[in-house]
Design a protein around this motif. Structure first.
Motif, PDB file in Angstrom:
ATOM      1  N   VAL A  96      -9.971   2.582   1.813  1.00  0.00           N
ATOM      2  CA  VAL A  96      -8.956   2.992   0.837  1.00  0.00           C
ATOM      3  C   VAL A  96      -8.445   4.412   1.056  1.00  0.00           C
ATOM      4  CG1 VAL A  96      -9.678   1.409  -0.970  1.00  0.00           C
ATOM      5  CG2 VAL A  96     -10.652   3.681  -0.871  1.00  0.00           C
ATOM      6  N   ASP A  97      -9.206   5.273   1.698  1.00  0.00           N
ATOM      7  CA  ASP A  97      -8.767   6.655   1.857  1.00  0.00           C
ATOM      8  C   ASP A  97      -7.822   6.856   3.033  1.00  0.00           C
ATOM      9  OD1 ASP A  97     -10.838   6.002   3.519  1.00  0.00           O
ATOM     10  OD2 ASP A  97     -11.688   8.022   3.563  1.00  0.00           O
ATOM     11  N   ILE A  98      -7.668   5.848   3.898  1.00  0.00           N
ATOM     12  CA  ILE A  98      -6.819   6.029   5.082  1.00  0.00           C
ATOM     13  C   ILE A  98      -5.647   5.056   5.159  1.00  0.00           C
ATOM     14  CG2 ILE A  98      -8.603   7.051   6.508  1.00  0.00           C
ATOM     15  CD1 ILE A  98      -9.120   4.291   7.705  1.00  0.00           C
ATOM     16  N   VAL A  99      -5.625   4.032   4.340  1.00  0.00           N
ATOM     17  CA  VAL A  99      -4.618   2.978   4.480  1.00  0.00           C
ATOM     18  C   VAL A  99      -3.330   3.329   3.738  1.00  0.00           C
ATOM     19  CG1 VAL A  99      -5.299   1.619   2.469  1.00  0.00           C
ATOM     20  CG2 VAL A  99      -4.380   0.459   4.442  1.00  0.00           C
ATOM     21  N   LYS A 100      -2.203   2.902   4.301  1.00  0.00           N
ATOM     22  CA  LYS A 100      -0.926   2.989   3.592  1.00  0.00           C
ATOM     23  C   LYS A 100      -0.799   1.741   2.716  1.00  0.00           C
ATOM     24  CE  LYS A 100       1.974   3.057   6.975  1.00  0.00           C
ATOM     25  NZ  LYS A 100       3.239   3.204   7.709  1.00  0.00           N
ATOM     26  N   THR A 101      -0.031   1.852   1.643  1.00  0.00           N
ATOM     27  CA  THR A 101       0.117   0.700   0.748  1.00  0.00           C
ATOM     28  C   THR A 101       1.310  -0.166   1.123  1.00  0.00           C
ATOM     29  OG1 THR A 101       1.343   2.069  -0.794  1.00  0.00           O
ATOM     30  CG2 THR A 101      -1.023   1.835  -1.176  1.00  0.00           C
TER      31      THR A 101
END
Length: 161
Positions: A32-37
């Motif tokens: 969750v800290d590195i992914v784009k939405t």
């Protein structure tokens, strides 16, 4: 008894996301800290608790409808795809993120798979969301009463002068 429809979306999502975080039951993926939405985004979200906020928004959206699939959620949470000097178009959000949010909410019993596709709110989930909505309404009512009491004191002080 007030329900989710009676509460503003912003107040409810804030309250429910903090409830999900406090309970610690929602399984948050490691990425969750590195992914784009979404593919149209340039950066990942700044808010470290964005997964809880998205989960609360998805739960509310599915509560207000009979059942919703991942594709509809990608359209809902999509945004403007800026294409340089060409006109902007709508870009869908990441389906993987939406799917993982739904799976996490299923694990804690808020959502369940619908027979005709998509996901729907479970009985436990509906009761949980109604309880949070009632708490939000009561908190707003107490806040309004506190403001009325403070406002009344100011008037009394002005009369003394």
């Amino acid at each position: 008894m007030p329900g989710v429809r009676d509460v503003s979306a912003d107040a409810f999502i804030t309250a429910y996301s903090s409830h999900l975080k406090r309970s610690g039951k929602l399984e948050v993926p490691t990425w969750v800290d590195i992914v784009k939405t979404g593919a149209y985004k340039e950066l990942a979200p700044y808010d470290p608790d964005w997964f809880y906020v998205r989960a609360a928004a998805v739960a509310r959206h599915i509560y207000l409808r009979k059942h919703v699939g991942v594709g509809a959620l990608t359209k809902l949470h999509g945004g403007r795809n800026r294409r340089g000097n060409r006109p902007s178009h709508h870009g869908d959000a990441s389906a993987s993120v939406q799917r993982k949010v739904c799976q996490a909410l299923e694990k804690i019993g808020v959502l369940e798979l619908a027979a005709d596709g998509g996901r729907r709110i479970s009985q436990d989930g509906q009761r949980d969301l109604d309880r949070i909505a009632t708490a939000v309404v009561e908190a707003a009512r107490e806040e309004a009463e506190d403001e009325d009491e403070e406002g009344g004191d100011d008037i009394a002080e002005d009369d003394d002068e």
